[in-house]
Design a protein around this motif. Structure first.
Motif, PDB file in Angstrom:
ATOM      1  N   GLY A  60       0.810  -1.210   0.000  1.00  0.00           N
ATOM      2  CA  GLY A  60       0.000   0.000   0.000  1.00  0.00           C
ATOM      3  C   GLY A  60       0.840   1.255   0.000  1.00  0.00           C
ATOM      4  N   GLU A  61       0.328   2.256  -0.653  1.00  0.00           N
ATOM      5  CA  GLU A  61       1.039   3.531  -0.758  1.00  0.00           C
ATOM      6  C   GLU A  61       0.609   4.462   0.366  1.00  0.00           C
ATOM      7  OE1 GLU A  61       1.531   7.221  -3.957  1.00  0.00           O
ATOM      8  OE2 GLU A  61       0.670   5.296  -4.592  1.00  0.00           O
ATOM      9  N   ILE A  62       1.583   4.988   1.060  1.00  0.00           N
ATOM     10  CA  ILE A  62       1.297   5.955   2.130  1.00  0.00           C
ATOM     11  C   ILE A  62       0.946   7.294   1.488  1.00  0.00           C
ATOM     12  CG2 ILE A  62       2.268   7.218   4.086  1.00  0.00           C
ATOM     13  CD1 ILE A  62       4.013   4.735   4.623  1.00  0.00           C
ATOM     14  N   PRO A  63      -0.254   7.809   1.767  1.00  0.00           N
ATOM     15  CA  PRO A  63      -0.682   9.036   1.085  1.00  0.00           C
ATOM     16  C   PRO A  63       0.095  10.262   1.554  1.00  0.00           C
ATOM     17  CG  PRO A  63      -2.280   8.425   2.761  1.00  0.00           C
ATOM     18  CD  PRO A  63      -1.283   7.297   2.693  1.00  0.00           C
ATOM     19  N   THR A  64       0.191  11.226   0.646  1.00  0.00           N
ATOM     20  CA  THR A  64       0.756  12.526   1.010  1.00  0.00           C
ATOM     21  C   THR A  64      -0.408  13.447   1.378  1.00  0.00           C
ATOM     22  OG1 THR A  64       2.601  12.221  -0.514  1.00  0.00           O
ATOM     23  CG2 THR A  64       2.142  14.477   0.230  1.00  0.00           C
ATOM     24  N   LEU A  65      -0.419  13.914   2.611  1.00  0.00           N
ATOM     25  CA  LEU A  65      -1.532  14.720   3.091  1.00  0.00           C
ATOM     26  C   LEU A  65      -1.286  16.206   2.838  1.00  0.00           C
ATOM     27  CD1 LEU A  65      -2.289  12.936   6.494  1.00  0.00           C
ATOM     28  CD2 LEU A  65      -3.314  12.510   4.258  1.00  0.00           C
ATOM     29  N   TYR A  66      -2.356  16.967   2.854  1.00  0.00           N
ATOM     30  CA  TYR A  66      -2.286  18.409   2.663  1.00  0.00           C
ATOM     31  C   TYR A  66      -1.655  19.088   3.887  1.00  0.00           C
ATOM     32  CZ  TYR A  66      -6.349  18.459   5.780  1.00  0.00           C
ATOM     33  OH  TYR A  66      -7.184  18.278   6.851  1.00  0.00           O
ATOM     34  N   ASP A  67      -1.147  20.268   3.710  1.00  0.00           N
ATOM     35  CA  ASP A  67      -0.613  21.023   4.843  1.00  0.00           C
ATOM     36  C   ASP A  67      -1.729  21.280   5.857  1.00  0.00           C
ATOM     37  OD1 ASP A  67       1.869  21.148   3.713  1.00  0.00           O
ATOM     38  OD2 ASP A  67       1.556  23.124   2.792  1.00  0.00           O
ATOM     39  N   GLY A  68      -1.413  21.017   7.120  1.00  0.00           N
ATOM     40  CA  GLY A  68      -2.421  21.213   8.158  1.00  0.00           C
ATOM     41  C   GLY A  68      -3.236  19.972   8.464  1.00  0.00           C
ATOM     42  N   ALA A  69      -2.823  18.818   7.899  1.00  0.00           N
ATOM     43  CA  ALA A  69      -3.519  17.555   8.209  1.00  0.00           C
ATOM     44  C   ALA A  69      -3.464  17.282   9.706  1.00  0.00           C
ATOM     45  CB  ALA A  69      -2.885  16.407   7.435  1.00  0.00           C
ATOM     46  N   MET A  70      -4.515  16.622  10.210  1.00  0.00           N
ATOM     47  CA  MET A  70      -4.678  16.462  11.654  1.00  0.00           C
ATOM     48  C   MET A  70      -4.700  14.988  12.064  1.00  0.00           C
ATOM     49  SD  MET A  70      -7.899  19.022  12.228  1.00  0.00           S
ATOM     50  CE  MET A  70      -7.920  20.695  11.580  1.00  0.00           C
ATOM     51  N   PRO A  71      -4.309  14.699  13.309  1.00  0.00           N
ATOM     52  CA  PRO A  71      -4.549  13.356  13.851  1.00  0.00           C
ATOM     53  C   PRO A  71      -6.044  13.148  14.059  1.00  0.00           C
ATOM     54  CG  PRO A  71      -3.717  14.800  15.564  1.00  0.00           C
ATOM     55  CD  PRO A  71      -3.650  15.577  14.292  1.00  0.00           C
ATOM     56  N   HIS A  72      -6.456  11.887  14.199  1.00  0.00           N
ATOM     57  CA  HIS A  72      -7.895  11.575  14.188  1.00  0.00           C
ATOM     58  C   HIS A  72      -8.655  12.219  15.345  1.00  0.00           C
ATOM     59  CE1 HIS A  72      -6.366   8.332  16.843  1.00  0.00           C
ATOM     60  NE2 HIS A  72      -7.528   8.487  17.443  1.00  0.00           N
ATOM     61  N   TRP A  73      -8.017  12.415  16.506  1.00  0.00           N
ATOM     62  CA  TRP A  73      -8.766  13.005  17.623  1.00  0.00           C
ATOM     63  C   TRP A  73      -9.128  14.470  17.347  1.00  0.00           C
ATOM     64  CZ3 TRP A  73      -3.905  10.776  18.223  1.00  0.00           C
ATOM     65  CH2 TRP A  73      -2.811  11.647  18.336  1.00  0.00           C
ATOM     66  N   GLU A  74      -8.304  15.149  16.561  1.00  0.00           N
ATOM     67  CA  GLU A  74      -8.658  16.517  16.179  1.00  0.00           C
ATOM     68  C   GLU A  74      -9.704  16.524  15.066  1.00  0.00           C
ATOM     69  OE1 GLU A  74      -5.211  18.863  15.315  1.00  0.00           O
ATOM     70  OE2 GLU A  74      -4.225  18.391  17.227  1.00  0.00           O
ATOM     71  N   ALA A  84     -11.967  14.220  14.725  1.00  0.00           N
ATOM     72  CA  ALA A  84     -13.216  13.825  15.377  1.00  0.00           C
ATOM     73  C   ALA A  84     -13.913  15.042  15.987  1.00  0.00           C
ATOM     74  CB  ALA A  84     -12.934  12.784  16.455  1.00  0.00           C
ATOM     75  N   LYS A  85     -13.128  15.945  16.555  1.00  0.00           N
ATOM     76  CA  LYS A  85     -13.698  17.155  17.153  1.00  0.00           C
ATOM     77  C   LYS A  85     -14.151  18.133  16.080  1.00  0.00           C
ATOM     78  CE  LYS A  85     -12.789  20.498  20.823  1.00  0.00           C
ATOM     79  NZ  LYS A  85     -11.829  20.901  21.884  1.00  0.00           N
ATOM     80  N   LYS A  86     -13.344  18.289  15.031  1.00  0.00           N
ATOM     81  CA  LYS A  86     -13.669  19.232  13.964  1.00  0.00           C
ATOM     82  C   LYS A  86     -15.001  18.892  13.295  1.00  0.00           C
ATOM     83  CE  LYS A  86     -11.981  20.964   9.496  1.00  0.00           C
ATOM     84  NZ  LYS A  86     -10.858  20.950   8.512  1.00  0.00           N
ATOM     85  N   TYR A  87     -15.202  17.574  13.038  1.00  0.00           N
ATOM     86  CA  TYR A  87     -16.414  17.161  12.320  1.00  0.00           C
ATOM     87  C   TYR A  87     -17.507  16.632  13.261  1.00  0.00           C
ATOM     88  CZ  TYR A  87     -13.542  17.727   8.170  1.00  0.00           C
ATOM     89  OH  TYR A  87     -12.739  18.258   7.187  1.00  0.00           O
ATOM     90  N   ASP A  88     -17.244  16.696  14.574  1.00  0.00           N
ATOM     91  CA  ASP A  88     -18.225  16.319  15.601  1.00  0.00           C
ATOM     92  C   ASP A  88     -18.728  14.884  15.393  1.00  0.00           C
ATOM     93  OD1 ASP A  88     -19.701  16.753  17.892  1.00  0.00           O
ATOM     94  OD2 ASP A  88     -21.448  17.524  16.802  1.00  0.00           O
ATOM     95  N   ILE A  89     -17.785  13.948  15.248  1.00  0.00           N
ATOM     96  CA  ILE A  89     -18.170  12.550  15.001  1.00  0.00           C
ATOM     97  C   ILE A  89     -17.797  11.615  16.160  1.00  0.00           C
ATOM     98  CG2 ILE A  89     -18.217  12.686  12.480  1.00  0.00           C
ATOM     99  CD1 ILE A  89     -15.353  11.624  12.452  1.00  0.00           C
ATOM    100  N   GLY A 139      -6.808   9.496  21.847  1.00  0.00           N
ATOM    101  CA  GLY A 139      -7.891   9.226  20.912  1.00  0.00           C
ATOM    102  C   GLY A 139      -8.305   7.769  20.898  1.00  0.00           C
ATOM    103  N   LEU A 140      -8.308   7.171  19.695  1.00  0.00           N
ATOM    104  CA  LEU A 140      -8.738   5.784  19.526  1.00  0.00           C
ATOM    105  C   LEU A 140      -7.588   4.795  19.640  1.00  0.00           C
ATOM    106  CD1 LEU A 140     -11.057   6.334  16.418  1.00  0.00           C
ATOM    107  CD2 LEU A 140     -11.805   6.011  18.788  1.00  0.00           C
ATOM    108  N   ASN A 141      -6.399   5.274  19.936  1.00  0.00           N
ATOM    109  CA  ASN A 141      -5.230   4.394  19.909  1.00  0.00           C
ATOM    110  C   ASN A 141      -5.306   3.278  20.933  1.00  0.00           C
ATOM    111  OD1 ASN A 141      -4.169   5.865  17.842  1.00  0.00           O
ATOM    112  ND2 ASN A 141      -2.649   6.953  19.068  1.00  0.00           N
ATOM    113  N   ARG A 142      -5.855   3.570  22.100  1.00  0.00           N
ATOM    114  CA  ARG A 142      -5.984   2.521  23.132  1.00  0.00           C
ATOM    115  C   ARG A 142      -7.194   2.845  24.002  1.00  0.00           C
ATOM    116  NH1 ARG A 142      -2.312  -1.371  24.581  1.00  0.00           N
ATOM    117  NH2 ARG A 142      -0.736  -0.321  23.326  1.00  0.00           N
TER     118      ARG A 142
END
Length: 423
Positions: free
Chosen positions: A131-145, A147-152, A276-279
């Protein structure tokens, strides 16, 4: 647990292989052999005592029939002595057998010959990566941020209701969670696994059967009033379906799958790697379990690996497979492969599945046998795997699929979610 005849016949091999776990088995193996010899001696004495009592009882009956009542009555005292002796021997035998069993419970499974020596996860061997590791946009966030941004996902609300490690999934987060469960179950049933809905509480015998006790007692939530344990994985109730069962050889192989919440105390977990969801203390997981003929268990093991690979390829997540070293292999497992997905936003690998072959270790505890072609009872082999654990799969999706416009849903999940993006 290990079988005593196997220990006797392979003493040096057992000690050498267990050293891969950094487990010095020299003394406990000697104790097992000594206890077994003492148990056999008591059993022989008990058998002889019961045989003597049976012989004298028949003799008494014959004497009464021949009119020799006085002589028969004289032998009754001997019968009483033998009964007292047999009771004492029986009690001693039970105590010795229990002590031997408790010793065997303390010995982990013998690692497969291919398991590498090692102390911790740092010594695990990477055997495959895809699998190819994606290149993310500047300002990409970890999942806990995210989750808060999109209220999920609301971690603070879970902390209020219960405590840390009990997140609340909301809106599209909850729907994505449900979609993953349904998708995993469908993939498993399509592969021939029979779906089960299993209890979330199990008794002590079930925990001993699969090897969580006595090894993982401190990691499980325990209800002392009813002496029941919240399950740490569906492996426990799923495998215990077959406790005290004798199968016909024609019934093998058996494959089952089930979704359950899982509960783990995770004592001592702390730091950035548990964010976050890590453990979590409560998380969802879909499990696959197999009961196999000993001759086919490693073919089945390879098939389970390929099955999990197929799911990760459909989700298009970068992943790798690790062969666990002896020091990181679970107590009842002979061999374990871990799957990890790459979290681009965290720049680290996250474990999302363990696939294990227990050989006959669990089956010996469970008394799970099958009648072989010669009509003799033989221990089966058991295997299990996560297919898959949701929290870190979800973390991988949120982080690797994030864009500036929102979180794109993997194509394979869209029929289950009913939406293509979280924004």
């Amino acid at each position: 647990m290990l079988q005593v005849p196997f220990i006797r016949e392979n003493k040096d091999l057992v000690i050498t292989r267990l050293a891969k776990r950094n487990f010095d088995a020299t003394q406990i193996i000697e104790e097992v052999i000594t206890f077994d010899e003492e148990r056999k001696q008591i059993q022989t004495e008990l058998d002889n005592t019961l045989a003597a009592s049976n012989t004298i009882s028949k003799e008494i009956g014959a004497l009464y029939k021949s009119g020799q009542a006085e002589k028969a009555n004289g032998l009754k005292a001997k019968i009483s002595e033998l009964k007292e002796a047999s009771k004492a021997l029986s009690d001693n035998l039970n105590a010795k057998t229990e002590a031997l069993t408790n010793l065997l419970y303390k010995i982990p499974n013998v690692p497969h010959e291919s398991v590498p020596q090692g102390n911790s996860e740092e010594d695990n061997e990477e055997i495959f990566k895809e699998g190819e590791i994606p290149t993310l946009y500047d300002g990409a966030m970890p999942h806990w941020e995210l989750a808060k941004k999109y209220d999920i996902i609301d971690f603070e609300l879970g902390n209020k209701i219960t405590g840390a490690g009990f997140p609340v999934y909301k809106g599209k987060g909850a729907r994505l969670q449900r979609a993953l469960i349904a998708y995993f179950l469908d993939k498993n049933t399509d592969a021939g696994y029979t779906e089960y809905q299993l209890p979330l509480l199990v008794n002590e015998a079930s925990c001993y059967g699969t090897g969580q006790l006595p090894d993982k007692e401190g990691q499980m939530y325990h209800d002392s009033r009813d002496d029941l344990y919240l399950i740490p994985t569906a492996e426990v109730p799923g495998t215990n379906i077959f406790r005290d069962v004798i199968l016909n050889e024609s019934e093998l192989p058996i494959g089952i799958t089930g979704y359950t919440p899982c509960f783990r105390r995770e004592a001592g977990s702390y730091g950035a790697h548990v964010r976050g969801l890590n453990r979590l203390h409560q998380f969802d997981k879909v499990e696959i379990i197999r009961v196999e003929h000993p001759d086919n268990s490693y073919n089945a093991f390879n098939g389970m690996i390929e099955h999990v690979q197929g799911i990760l390829r459909e989700l298009n997540l970068p992943y790798r497979i690790l062969r666990l070293c002896g020091g990181d292999t679970g107590f009842p497992s002979a061999m374990t492969y871990d799957f990890e997905v790459f979290s681009t936003a965290q720049d680290r690998w996250l474990e999302i599945s363990s696939v294990s072959n227990f050989e006959n270790y669990q089956a010996n505890r469970l008394k799970l046998r099958f009648k072989n072609s010669e009509g003799k009872n033989e221990l089966a082999h058991t295997l299990n795997g996560s297919s898959l654990a949701l929290p870190r799969v979800l973390a991988g999706i949120l982080e690797n699929y994030q864009t500036e416009d929102g979180i794109v849903i993997p194509e394979a999940l869209v029929p289950y979610t009913g939406f293509k993006i979280i924004n």
